[in-house]
Design a protein around this motif. Structure first.
Motif, mmCIF file in Angstrom:
data_model
loop_
_atom_site.group_PDB
_atom_site.id
_atom_site.type_symbol
_atom_site.label_atom_id
_atom_site.label_comp_id
_atom_site.label_asym_id
_atom_site.label_seq_id
_atom_site.Cartn_x
_atom_site.Cartn_y
_atom_site.Cartn_z
ATOM 1 N N LYS A 25 21.526 33.125 7.444
ATOM 2 C CA LYS A 25 22.481 32.011 7.493
ATOM 3 C C LYS A 25 23.326 32.072 8.763
ATOM 4 C CE LYS A 25 24.639 32.673 3.614
ATOM 5 N NZ LYS A 25 25.613 32.397 2.530
ATOM 6 N N ILE A 26 23.772 33.267 9.104
ATOM 7 C CA ILE A 26 24.613 33.431 10.294
ATOM 8 C C ILE A 26 23.818 33.106 11.559
ATOM 9 C CG2 ILE A 26 25.871 35.112 11.696
ATOM 10 C CD1 ILE A 26 26.633 36.521 9.080
ATOM 11 N N LEU A 27 22.587 33.586 11.631
ATOM 12 C CA LEU A 27 21.748 33.330 12.803
ATOM 13 C C LEU A 27 21.482 31.834 12.977
ATOM 14 C CD1 LEU A 27 19.133 36.234 12.559
ATOM 15 C CD2 LEU A 27 20.983 35.982 14.231
ATOM 16 N N ILE A 28 21.195 31.153 11.877
ATOM 17 C CA ILE A 28 20.942 29.717 11.938
ATOM 18 C C ILE A 28 22.196 28.974 12.383
ATOM 19 C CG2 ILE A 28 20.468 27.665 10.545
ATOM 20 C CD1 ILE A 28 18.528 29.370 8.908
ATOM 21 N N ALA A 29 23.353 29.346 11.814
ATOM 22 C CA ALA A 29 24.609 28.686 12.173
ATOM 23 C C ALA A 29 24.931 28.876 13.651
ATOM 24 C CB ALA A 29 25.751 29.226 11.308
ATOM 25 N N VAL A 30 24.747 30.097 14.157
ATOM 26 C CA VAL A 30 24.996 30.371 15.579
ATOM 27 C C VAL A 30 24.017 29.579 16.447
ATOM 28 C CG1 VAL A 30 24.926 32.146 17.370
ATOM 29 C CG2 VAL A 30 25.997 32.646 15.174
ATOM 30 N N GLY A 31 22.760 29.549 16.026
ATOM 31 C CA GLY A 31 21.755 28.803 16.784
ATOM 32 C C GLY A 31 22.075 27.321 16.841
ATOM 33 N N VAL A 32 22.472 26.742 15.709
ATOM 34 C CA VAL A 32 22.829 25.323 15.669
ATOM 35 C C VAL A 32 24.022 25.041 16.568
ATOM 36 C CG1 VAL A 32 23.731 23.476 14.203
ATOM 37 C CG2 VAL A 32 21.871 24.925 13.381
ATOM 38 N N LEU A 33 25.038 25.914 16.515
ATOM 39 C CA LEU A 33 26.236 25.731 17.332
ATOM 40 C C LEU A 33 25.887 25.751 18.822
ATOM 41 C CD1 LEU A 33 29.295 25.431 17.494
ATOM 42 C CD2 LEU A 33 29.479 27.930 17.440
ATOM 43 N N VAL A 304 21.673 6.468 23.514
ATOM 44 C CA VAL A 304 20.985 7.672 23.054
ATOM 45 C C VAL A 304 21.988 8.767 22.704
ATOM 46 C CG1 VAL A 304 19.411 9.526 23.720
ATOM 47 C CG2 VAL A 304 18.886 7.172 24.343
ATOM 48 N N VAL A 305 22.975 8.979 23.567
ATOM 49 C CA VAL A 305 23.964 10.038 23.336
ATOM 50 C C VAL A 305 24.764 9.785 22.060
ATOM 51 C CG1 VAL A 305 26.089 11.078 24.215
ATOM 52 C CG2 VAL A 305 24.157 10.708 25.754
ATOM 53 N N ILE A 306 25.212 8.536 21.871
ATOM 54 C CA ILE A 306 26.022 8.205 20.695
ATOM 55 C C ILE A 306 25.221 8.402 19.412
ATOM 56 C CG2 ILE A 306 27.223 6.350 19.487
ATOM 57 C CD1 ILE A 306 27.948 5.216 22.261
ATOM 58 N N VAL A 307 23.997 7.869 19.389
ATOM 59 C CA VAL A 307 23.160 8.003 18.187
ATOM 60 C C VAL A 307 22.796 9.469 17.955
ATOM 61 C CG1 VAL A 307 20.961 7.367 17.124
ATOM 62 C CG2 VAL A 307 22.250 5.669 18.431
ATOM 63 N N PHE A 308 22.561 10.205 19.026
ATOM 64 C CA PHE A 308 22.227 11.626 18.922
ATOM 65 C C PHE A 308 23.375 12.409 18.277
ATOM 66 C CE2 PHE A 308 22.056 15.926 20.822
ATOM 67 C CZ PHE A 308 20.791 16.305 20.421
ATOM 68 N N ILE A 309 24.599 12.136 18.705
ATOM 69 C CA ILE A 309 25.755 12.833 18.140
ATOM 70 C C ILE A 309 25.946 12.465 16.670
ATOM 71 C CG2 ILE A 309 28.273 13.035 18.233
ATOM 72 C CD1 ILE A 309 28.080 12.707 21.266
ATOM 73 N N ALA A 310 25.816 11.166 16.359
ATOM 74 C CA ALA A 310 26.067 10.691 14.999
ATOM 75 C C ALA A 310 25.002 11.132 14.006
ATOM 76 C CB ALA A 310 26.187 9.171 14.990
ATOM 77 N N ASN A 311 23.744 11.166 14.445
ATOM 78 C CA ASN A 311 22.645 11.426 13.510
ATOM 79 C C ASN A 311 22.039 12.818 13.597
ATOM 80 O OD1 ASN A 311 22.103 8.860 11.982
ATOM 81 N ND2 ASN A 311 22.029 8.055 14.051
ATOM 82 N N GLN A 312 22.450 13.615 14.602
ATOM 83 C CA GLN A 312 21.897 14.958 14.703
ATOM 84 C C GLN A 312 22.961 16.037 14.882
ATOM 85 O OE1 GLN A 312 18.229 13.438 17.327
ATOM 86 N NE2 GLN A 312 18.053 15.553 16.775
ATOM 87 N N ILE A 313 23.840 15.857 15.858
ATOM 88 C CA ILE A 313 24.835 16.889 16.133
ATOM 89 C C ILE A 313 25.772 17.097 14.938
ATOM 90 C CG2 ILE A 313 26.805 17.540 17.558
ATOM 91 C CD1 ILE A 313 24.272 17.913 19.042
ATOM 92 N N VAL A 314 26.434 16.023 14.519
ATOM 93 C CA VAL A 314 27.406 16.132 13.419
ATOM 94 C C VAL A 314 26.740 16.568 12.112
ATOM 95 C CG1 VAL A 314 29.076 14.872 12.003
ATOM 96 C CG2 VAL A 314 29.000 14.492 14.479
ATOM 97 N N PRO A 315 25.620 15.959 11.683
ATOM 98 C CA PRO A 315 24.971 16.424 10.452
ATOM 99 C C PRO A 315 24.498 17.875 10.538
ATOM 100 C CG PRO A 315 24.170 14.251 11.046
ATOM 101 C CD PRO A 315 24.976 14.732 12.204
ATOM 102 N N LEU A 317 25.868 20.327 12.310
ATOM 103 C CA LEU A 317 27.040 21.200 12.195
ATOM 104 C C LEU A 317 27.538 21.252 10.754
ATOM 105 C CD1 LEU A 317 28.984 20.202 15.441
ATOM 106 C CD2 LEU A 317 27.784 22.356 14.999
ATOM 107 N N LEU A 318 27.589 20.101 10.087
ATOM 108 C CA LEU A 318 27.986 20.073 8.675
ATOM 109 C C LEU A 318 27.014 20.880 7.825
ATOM 110 C CD1 LEU A 318 29.003 16.313 8.216
ATOM 111 C CD2 LEU A 318 30.525 18.301 8.234
ATOM 112 N N GLY A 319 25.731 20.729 8.111
ATOM 113 C CA GLY A 319 24.715 21.475 7.368
ATOM 114 C C GLY A 319 24.825 22.971 7.567
#
Length: 329
Positions: A25-33, A304-315, A317-319
């Motif tokens: 879990k920690i490795l995945i969280a660090v990788g996502v960040l 692209v940047v806006i949709v990328f942040i809304a549909n990939q970055i934020v979800p 990080l929440l995940g």
């Protein structure tokens, strides 16, 4: 002298599994960040899409952001509903649990090529005896989304081919599109339960092939529901591009933008990638497709940047946070 009491083997095994689960879990969280931050670092050689010529943050239509966020929430709510519908064939769980599993799946899939690790996080919310079946149904659910993406992508290609001066290109694309559509329809609709057995054989090997034959069949009405929800998800991805590009290029019709994005989504579905490479890859695909009809590439780049942040970055990080808080059962 008092004898030393040894820890039972099964307790030692459980402790080891719990420790490995926490470490994972920690490795995945660090990788996502890291993967979320790296594309936006200044002078980043890993992301040439960060060029000022391709993105102009000063031109972002911030008045559209609330709607884009709402569509993103709608998008992942639909995916949670899809997972609950097909996952309930294996084990009953709430929509709240489905949302947690879906967001955690976004985080895990971010570090896997083709986002293939999504099912790993989803099955963490199932009972241990149901996880193999759950993984198998999760993959099938993802296939319905791929079916919609490819189908609409080839329709977009057909429309572009009809506008092409090349008769050979037009004929080739039309025949290819028809063949792919027939194969997909047979694959998902007619042979849907055989496909599940084939997936089980490929994923688990011949040793568990018999086990997969005993799985519950997918009813036709459920499959049609999954495809319908997948189509709504597709619209939730598509509409933000129509809004963000259309607001800066009002001369472009929504239909023309939709055709271009359909082709983009088709290309994205066949190109392997993960979160670290998604932004530059998506950016170049979008810009290449729209280069002939949009002079200012930053219009597409901003979208692209806006949709990328809304549909990939934020979800993602929440995940990652949800996954960190998840306790192993």
């Amino acid at each position: 002298m008092q004898a030393k009491i040894s820890t039972p083997l099964h307790l030692q095994s459980n402790k080891l599994r719990t420790t490995l689960f926490k470490l994972l879990k920690i490795l995945i969280a660090v990788g996502v960040l890291l993967f979320c931050l790296i594309p936006f670092l200044p002078n980043n050689t890993l992301n040439p899409f960060a060029s000022k010529d391709l993105v102009k943050y000063s031109e972002i239509p911030f008045e559209c952001i609330p709607l884009i966020v709402l569509l993103s929430v709608f998008n992942f709510g639909l995916e949670a509903l899809k997972w609950r519908l097909i996952g309930n064939l294996v084990e009953k769980f709430s929509i709240k649990t489905a949302i947690k599993a879906v967001l955690a799946g976004v985080a895990v899939s971010s570090v896997f090529p083709w986002r293939s690790g999504e099912f790993i996080a989803r099955i963490a919310w199932l009972k241990e005896e149901n996880r193999v079946k759950g993984a198998y149904f999760s993959i099938y659910s993802s296939m319905t989304q791929l079916f919609v993406t490819i189908a609409l992508g080839f329709i977009g290609l057909l429309l572009f081919a009809n506008n092409s001066n090349s008769t050979f290109f037009s004929f080739t694309v039309q025949i290819t599109s028809i063949l792919v559509m027939v194969i997909l329809i047979l694959f998902l609709l007619v042979f849907r339960n055989k496909v599940i057995q084939w997936i089980g054989l490929i994923v688990a090997g011949s040793a568990l092939a018999k086990y997969f034959k005993e799985l519950i069949s997918i009813p036709m009405h459920l499959l049609l529901q999954l495809i319908g929800l997948s189509f709504l998800r597709y619209l939730a991805f598509l509409i933000p591009y129509i809004i963000l590009i259309g607001i800066k290029e009002p001369a472009l019709s929504p239909l023309l933008i939709a055709k271009g994005i359909a082709v983009v989504f088709l290309l994205q579905s066949i190109i392997p990638g993960f979160l670290l490479s998604d932004l530059p890859v998506k950016g170049y695909i979008h810009i290449t497709i729209f280069a002939s009809i949009i002079a200012d590439t930053w219009v597409v780049g901003n979208a692209v940047v806006i949709v990328f942040i809304a549909n990939q970055i934020v979800p993602a990080l929440l995940g990652a946070v949800i996954l960190l808080l998840k306790k192993m059962k």
